[in-house]
Each structure stands twice: as C-alpha cells, then as structure tokens.
Scaffold this active site. Structure first.
Site, mmCIF file in Angstrom:
data_model
loop_
_atom_site.group_PDB
_atom_site.id
_atom_site.type_symbol
_atom_site.label_atom_id
_atom_site.label_comp_id
_atom_site.label_asym_id
_atom_site.label_seq_id
_atom_site.Cartn_x
_atom_site.Cartn_y
_atom_site.Cartn_z
ATOM 1 N N HIS A 402 0.803 -1.257 0.079
ATOM 2 C CA HIS A 402 -0.126 -0.013 -0.061
ATOM 3 C C HIS A 402 1.004 1.335 -0.113
ATOM 4 O O HIS A 402 0.210 2.306 -0.119
ATOM 5 C CB HIS A 402 -0.859 0.130 1.113
ATOM 6 C CG HIS A 402 -2.290 0.435 1.015
ATOM 7 N ND1 HIS A 402 -2.446 1.470 -0.046
ATOM 8 C CD2 HIS A 402 -3.579 0.268 1.423
ATOM 9 C CE1 HIS A 402 -3.827 1.711 -0.030
ATOM 10 N NE2 HIS A 402 -4.384 0.965 0.733
ATOM 11 N N ASP A 406 -2.018 1.941 -4.752
ATOM 12 C CA ASP A 406 -3.380 2.484 -4.297
ATOM 13 C C ASP A 406 -4.437 1.480 -4.656
ATOM 14 O O ASP A 406 -4.239 0.569 -5.351
ATOM 15 C CB ASP A 406 -3.473 3.834 -4.954
ATOM 16 C CG ASP A 406 -2.561 4.813 -4.378
ATOM 17 O OD1 ASP A 406 -2.064 4.757 -3.425
ATOM 18 O OD2 ASP A 406 -2.551 5.952 -5.199
#
Length: 433
Positions: A402, A406
């Site tokens: 992450h 995204d």
C-alpha cells in the site's frame, strides 16, 4: 601422515558466509577425491562441496544449521604425506562466523524423533496394564536400532530398552514383531494413534523462508483484492490449443495469466516494481521478470521467468516446466532464483476460494489464481434476454504494497485483467485499448 585443511571457497559474488544444510561425511570417514562432503546454502542457492583430496575426516566445522564464513575451515582431512602446509592442522578448528541466537539451543536428532533413552515413556494402557517385558528388566538405555525401527517403535509407544534381542544387540523389525506378539494383550496403541512431541530445528531453506516471510509482513503494509472471473471461454480455448499442441508442452492456466499480466503492465507500471524502503526509491522495470512460486520438498521457492513479456504461450509453458523441475531436483541455478519483478502463486486444484498471498519482498505485488468451480449464472444475449447457464468461475487474488500501490490502481488492474481473461482472444491479439 599429514593434514589437509579444506576451507570454504568463494562460492558466489558478494557471498560472505554459507549455512551447513547437510553433511555427507563424518569424523572417521574415508573420502575419495571429488567425493561430496557437504551441502552449503547461500542467500541464492545450495552448493555441493566436494573434497579436493582423498583422506580421512578428522574434524568438521560444525553441525547442520551453523554458518561458516568464506575462507574458514570446513573439513580437516588426514592425508598421505605432509598435507597442505606444515603445522596447519595444529591450529584450533573453529568456525569464524558468529553463531545465530536460534542455534544456541541444544541440537536435536536429525530424525526429529527423540531417543527413548532421553525421553523414556511407557505406553498408555487401553484396559489393563501391559505385562512386564520378556526380560523383566528396566529400559537398558541407548539401544542400537535403525531409524525405521526406532520410528516404528515410537509410533507404537514401545520403549526399545524393553525388547529382547538375539544377543542383546541391535533391535530389528523381527524383534519388534516378536515383542508385539508376546505382549498382544498389553494394550499397545496401533501405529499412528500416539506420537511423541517433536522438536525440529528450522534450518536451511525453511529458515530462509521463515526470515523472508517475517520481513515481508513486518515491513510491508499489505492489502488484498479479490475478484471473480468467468473462465469458461478461456478453458475452452485452452482445451482446443492442447488438442492441437503436438509435441509442445501442455498449457495450464498460468501461461494465459502471465501473458495477460504482461500485456497490462505498461498501463500499470507501479505493479512491476521494487521498493527500497531504506533509500525511499521505487524502481519500475521495463521488462517483466515473472517470479513463479513453486512448492518443493524443501519448501517454497520462487524461480524466475526472464523477459516473460517476450514469450508466447508455448514458450512460457516450456519455461514453467523447466523451472519447476529444476527447483524440485535441486539443479536450479542462482540466476534462476533471483531478480523477479512481480510474482504469481498458484495452488492449482487446491487453490481455495480466495487467498491473501505474501508479497515477495522487495516486490510490491503478487497475483494468485484460485480454484476453478462450476456454478449456475445468469447470462445475457444480444437481444437482452437472460438465461441460466453452467459456467466455470475462478477468483484471482492480489496482494499489494500500500506504500506504492493504491487500492484504485489494484481494482482497475483487476477489472482490465477481467476483460482479457473473459475474452481470451484478446490475450492472443493486441490486448485491450
């Protein structure tokens, strides 16, 4: 007679030390020149060490699981003549590598089954206590027996010290059979009903896997995304191609999935990348070096398909087969096991409904197809009418870093992947616009 000190040679660029994962000789053994003496594992591969001379083994560097520095003594041999240099064998034989804290625990038997002498235990009775042994003697301590006999006795809950042998020597299967016949009413548990506790040292590849997985989960904020795909058309195409394959390798789902991923990577370069968190740099790669998680007897390994974007389905299938065989028989080269930029992992028919695979650090994404199932679905036609059909469905799971990827990027990639998977002609053509 003289001594020859065989030191661990330089076995790879940038390698400073190696772990002992197997000994093929012991103190007192006579070895021939070029005989295999040990297997050493580096960060990249397992290397077989061969003796440069003939002689008798008089010292070894340590036990399985210990680390030896490059240039440190590995084996000392007693040889004819003066040996490799005067006085060499008179120096103490101690590895220079720092011991791993995990290895400070007492060593455990390689067979992972404690010796009866170390952990004596009597079988639990089912009804009445077992009668005394034929000899009427307590356990006689360490008993000579083969590993197979020792394991069979442990599974049955029998103390080898209670078994009478022909001359009080090695216990054999026949001695076990005689003991069981004599004590048939003693309530011994059938094989497999009761097992002793096992303490298995985590060494070699298993230790590397543990360290890598822990580092990945500790350093990478994973997130998972799972999407369902209709693979009915893809499976039909795969079947047609396999019927006409001739002497080419059989196509599985993986070559199609890898080809589809390679076609999408130019639009999603953040997935085909490494993240150096110490330097704060993301490296996006132009070529797709596809890691392929493969299960072996020793544990999970990740061989690499170089330049996967330049290979067709048949070439991918051949390379998958070659790499899978190489990691399973131990012939994989260092170059086969390093440099991946994104990884696919598949458990085949055991793939489950969904998975949350662990990212192969420093990569930032891993893709895992799951099991194909058949279910009824509503299917529309050109007129807008819907009907119920039996379709083949498969979930594909993704785990992403992450910090680099995204959620929107992962979801968009999954939806574009669906367009290719559900219209497989696009996989063989130019992809999607």
């Amino acid at each position: 007679m003289g001594r020859y000190v065989f030191r661990l040679p330089d076995i790879g660029e940038g390698i400073a030390e190696a772990e002992i994962v197997a000994w093929h000789v012991g103190v007192g053994d006579i070895v021939a020149e070029d005989a295999r003496i040990a297997d050493m594992m580096t960060d990249k591969a397992t290397v077989e060490m061969e003796s440069p001379v003939s002689g008798k083994v008089i010292e070894v560097a340590g036990e399985v699981g210990e680390v030896v520095a490059i240039g440190s003594p590995l084996v000392v041999l007693e040889v004819a003549g003066r040996g490799d240099r005067a006085g060499e064998g008179d120096r103490p034989f101690t590895p220079t590598a720092e011991p791993d804290p995990v290895r400070e625990t007492p060593p455990v038997s390689e067979k992972a089954v404690p010796e009866p002498a170390d952990e004596p235990s009597a079988p639990e009775p089912l009804a009445e206590p077992a009668p005394p042994s034929p000899r009427g003697e307590p356990s006689r301590g360490r008993v000579l027996a083969s590993p197979a006999v020792r394991k069979r006795a442990a599974d049955l809950g029998i103390d080898l010290g209670e078994i009478r042998t022909a001359e009080g020597g090695r216990v054999r299967h026949g001695d076990l059979d005689a003991f069981l016949s004599y004590n048939a009413a003693g309530g011994f548990l059938p094989a497999g009903t009761k097992r002793r506790d096992e303490h298995v040292r985590v060494i070699g590849l298993r230790r590397r896997i543990a360290e890598n997985m822990a580092a990945s989960k500790r350093n990478i904020p994973h997130f998972a995304y799972v999407e369902e795909y209709d693979v009915t058309a893809l499976e039909a195409l795969r079947g047609q191609l396999n019927e006409a394959r001739g002497d080419r390798p059989k196509l599985t789902m993986l070559p199609f999935l890898i080809t589809a991923i390679c076609k999408l990577i130019p639009s999603y370069p953040m997935l085909n990348a490494h993240y150096d968190d110490e330097a704060g740099v993301v490296s996006r790669f132009g070529s797709v070096h596809m890691g392929m998680a493969a299960q072996t007897d020793a544990g999970l390994m990740v061989p690499v398909i170089r330049d996967a974007q330049d290979r067709n389905l048949w070439q991918l299938a051949a390379e998958i087969s070659r790499l899978a065989a190489a990691v399973r028989d131990g012939s994989a080269r260092s170059a086969d096991l390093s440099g991946s930029t994104i990884t696919v992992t598949s458990l085949g028919p055991m793939g489950g409904v969904a998975t949350t695979p662990v990212i192969n650090r420093p990569e930032v994404a891993i893709v895992g197809p799951n099991r194909i199932v058949e279910r009824p679905m509503f299917v529309g036609d050109a007129t807008g009418m819907e009907r119920v059909e039996k379709r083949k469905l498969m979930n594909i799971s993704m785990s992403c870093d992450h910090r680099v990827v995204d959620g929107w990027d992962a979801a968009s990639f999954a939806q574009d992947l669906r367009k290719l998977i559900e219209a497989p002609a696009l996989i063989l053509a130019g992809g999607i616009s």
